[in-house]
Design a protein around this motif. Sequence first.
Motif, PDB file in Angstrom:
ATOM      1  N   ALA A   1       0.830  -1.204   0.000  1.00 26.43           N
ATOM      2  CA  ALA A   1       0.000   0.000   0.000  1.00 26.43           C
ATOM      3  C   ALA A   1       0.866   1.257   0.000  1.00 26.43           C
ATOM      4  O   ALA A   1       0.585   2.224  -0.724  1.00 26.43           O
ATOM      5  CB  ALA A   1      -0.929  -0.021   1.209  1.00 26.43           C
ATOM      6  N   THR A   2       1.933   1.266   0.806  1.00 24.70           N
ATOM      7  CA  THR A   2       2.848   2.419   0.839  1.00 24.70           C
ATOM      8  C   THR A   2       3.552   2.593  -0.499  1.00 24.70           C
ATOM      9  O   THR A   2       3.738   3.723  -0.983  1.00 24.70           O
ATOM     10  CB  THR A   2       3.881   2.219   1.963  1.00 24.70           C
ATOM     11  OG1 THR A   2       3.207   2.015   3.207  1.00 24.70           O
ATOM     12  CG2 THR A   2       4.795   3.423   2.081  1.00 24.70           C
TER      13      THR A   2
ATOM     14  N   ASN B   1       2.425   1.724  -3.487  1.00 20.55           N
ATOM     15  CA  ASN B   1       1.471   2.276  -4.456  1.00 20.55           C
ATOM     16  C   ASN B   1       1.227   3.766  -4.220  1.00 20.55           C
ATOM     17  O   ASN B   1       1.133   4.549  -5.177  1.00 20.55           O
ATOM     18  CB  ASN B   1       0.145   1.516  -4.364  1.00 20.55           C
ATOM     19  CG  ASN B   1       0.278   0.089  -4.856  1.00 20.55           C
ATOM     20  OD1 ASN B   1       1.153  -0.238  -5.658  1.00 20.55           O
ATOM     21  ND2 ASN B   1      -0.588  -0.796  -4.366  1.00 20.55           N
ATOM     22  N   ASP B   2       1.134   4.178  -2.939  1.00 25.99           N
ATOM     23  CA  ASP B   2       0.923   5.599  -2.639  1.00 25.99           C
ATOM     24  C   ASP B   2       2.119   6.437  -3.071  1.00 25.99           C
ATOM     25  O   ASP B   2       1.957   7.531  -3.647  1.00 25.99           O
ATOM     26  CB  ASP B   2       0.678   5.781  -1.141  1.00 25.99           C
ATOM     27  CG  ASP B   2      -0.645   5.163  -0.695  1.00 25.99           C
ATOM     28  OD1 ASP B   2      -1.515   4.933  -1.577  1.00 25.99           O
ATOM     29  OD2 ASP B   2      -0.795   4.894   0.510  1.00 25.99           O
ATOM     30  N   MET B   3       3.305   5.928  -2.821  1.00 25.97           N
ATOM     31  CA  MET B   3       4.512   6.674  -3.214  1.00 25.97           C
ATOM     32  C   MET B   3       4.640   6.745  -4.728  1.00 25.97           C
ATOM     33  O   MET B   3       5.096   7.759  -5.286  1.00 25.97           O
ATOM     34  CB  MET B   3       5.746   6.018  -2.600  1.00 25.97           C
ATOM     35  CG  MET B   3       5.808   6.098  -1.081  1.00 25.97           C
ATOM     36  SD  MET B   3       7.252   5.277  -0.360  1.00 25.97           S
ATOM     37  CE  MET B   3       8.560   6.356  -0.924  1.00 25.97           C
TER      38      MET B   3
ATOM     39  N   ASP C   1       2.061   6.750  -6.884  1.00 31.12           N
ATOM     40  CA  ASP C   1       1.059   7.726  -7.341  1.00 31.12           C
ATOM     41  C   ASP C   1       1.541   9.147  -7.109  1.00 31.12           C
ATOM     42  O   ASP C   1       1.354  10.032  -7.962  1.00 31.12           O
ATOM     43  CB  ASP C   1      -0.263   7.496  -6.612  1.00 31.12           C
ATOM     44  CG  ASP C   1      -0.916   6.179  -6.997  1.00 31.12           C
ATOM     45  OD1 ASP C   1      -0.579   5.643  -8.073  1.00 31.12           O
ATOM     46  OD2 ASP C   1      -1.743   5.678  -6.219  1.00 31.12           O
ATOM     47  N   LEU C   2       2.180   9.378  -5.962  1.00 24.38           N
ATOM     48  CA  LEU C   2       2.714  10.707  -5.673  1.00 24.38           C
ATOM     49  C   LEU C   2       3.832  11.070  -6.635  1.00 24.38           C
ATOM     50  O   LEU C   2       3.919  12.222  -7.100  1.00 24.38           O
ATOM     51  CB  LEU C   2       3.209  10.755  -4.230  1.00 24.38           C
ATOM     52  CG  LEU C   2       3.709  12.107  -3.719  1.00 24.38           C
ATOM     53  CD1 LEU C   2       2.588  13.142  -3.771  1.00 24.38           C
ATOM     54  CD2 LEU C   2       4.262  11.978  -2.300  1.00 24.38           C
TER      55      LEU C   2
END
Length: 397
Positions: A50-51, A53-55, A57-58
């Motif tokens: 999850a981390t 994927n978030d990084m 996307d950012l």
Amino acid sequence: MRSEKTTLIWVVMMPMIRTQKVRLYPNRHMVKALDRLCDYRRYCWNEGLATWNDMYDLHTFDSNSPRPSAYSVRNELVANKADWQYELSARTLQLAIADLGNAWQNFFDKSQPDWGKPAFKSKKAARQGFKTDRAKIAAGKLRLDKPRGTKDWYDIRISRHVDLSGVLKVVSVYRENGKYWASLPFEVELDVKPQTGDNSAVDVNVGHLNYTAGVVNTLPKRLRKLYQRIKFYQKQLTHKRIVNGNKATKSGRYVAMRSKLQRDYRRATNIQHDIMQKFTMDLVNNYDKIVIEDLSVKAMQMSHVASKGLQRSMFGYFRQALSYKCKWYGKKLILAESQYPSTQRCSKCGHIKSGNDKITLQGNTTHRTKHNEYVCYSCGAVFNRDENAVANLLDLI
């Protein structure tokens, strides 16, 4: 006096990783500890994914943001550790994120046998496990690293004596069908196999492997019987779920039949692995250079023409086992390009079939030839299709 020539063969010792699988018999305290570590490994993987994927996307929206990596994701999770995480081994988190980074690297290499995008792990999966690089073999038992503040911690009895000796690397412990297993990788010194002067090529097919010395059956009779029984159990379980709905999985008969299904799947896998291990060992013992095709197994399975047969023939596992054994024993593995026409080329004159002359899985309807026949329309030679493919692969050496 007649002089005699003496040939000296230098044997080179090379450090390699060899793994031994053993059954674990933990006591009631260690059962709870192993279950917690299995759950913690799954938690670390899912949080890391999850981390990641978030990084990513950012980074996509803001190019100044760093691209995610195993190092950055690990630091993020370590910085945000909760109090309960300090009661468990820190190496579980470290190794889970390291494996996640390797999974993302493998995602860009479709030749990997387990190619695919990393996915979140479910607690309902049949196999749960964790890894540690601080385990030891003490007095014939497995000793795991003791977390901080833990009182009840014991060595785990194993099923049999460990045959290997050397430096113990990253140990994988997993739970499957209520039983606990461990893969013990040791760094050992292996002897390079002597050169034989012979070469071979392997043509992979659904149900059998052809090479210069003959044919290896990858779907023997005992394995086909197992798959028939697996099919029967699957139908019975599906029928129970349709009739009883969500209550079906809570019945004793359903659980018993599911255990039988999992047992037969494990037996089938053991039979397949045994065939591949023996065949690859025979290849590295008798040949110096081995040619195989660089097949995209995942793409071939998407065709649904022979996807089940491809899965059961274990092409990916065969290539994986042969690759590391060639490295172990100093043999050369040659990969033919995926577009190399080993099946369509005549091994005698070199003519390559095209258009309506090509051979398919059903043979050739235009010339009314069978699927295992190769008839060259240029020189008139007639071969067995698989033997012709093996001869064409040998030409690459």
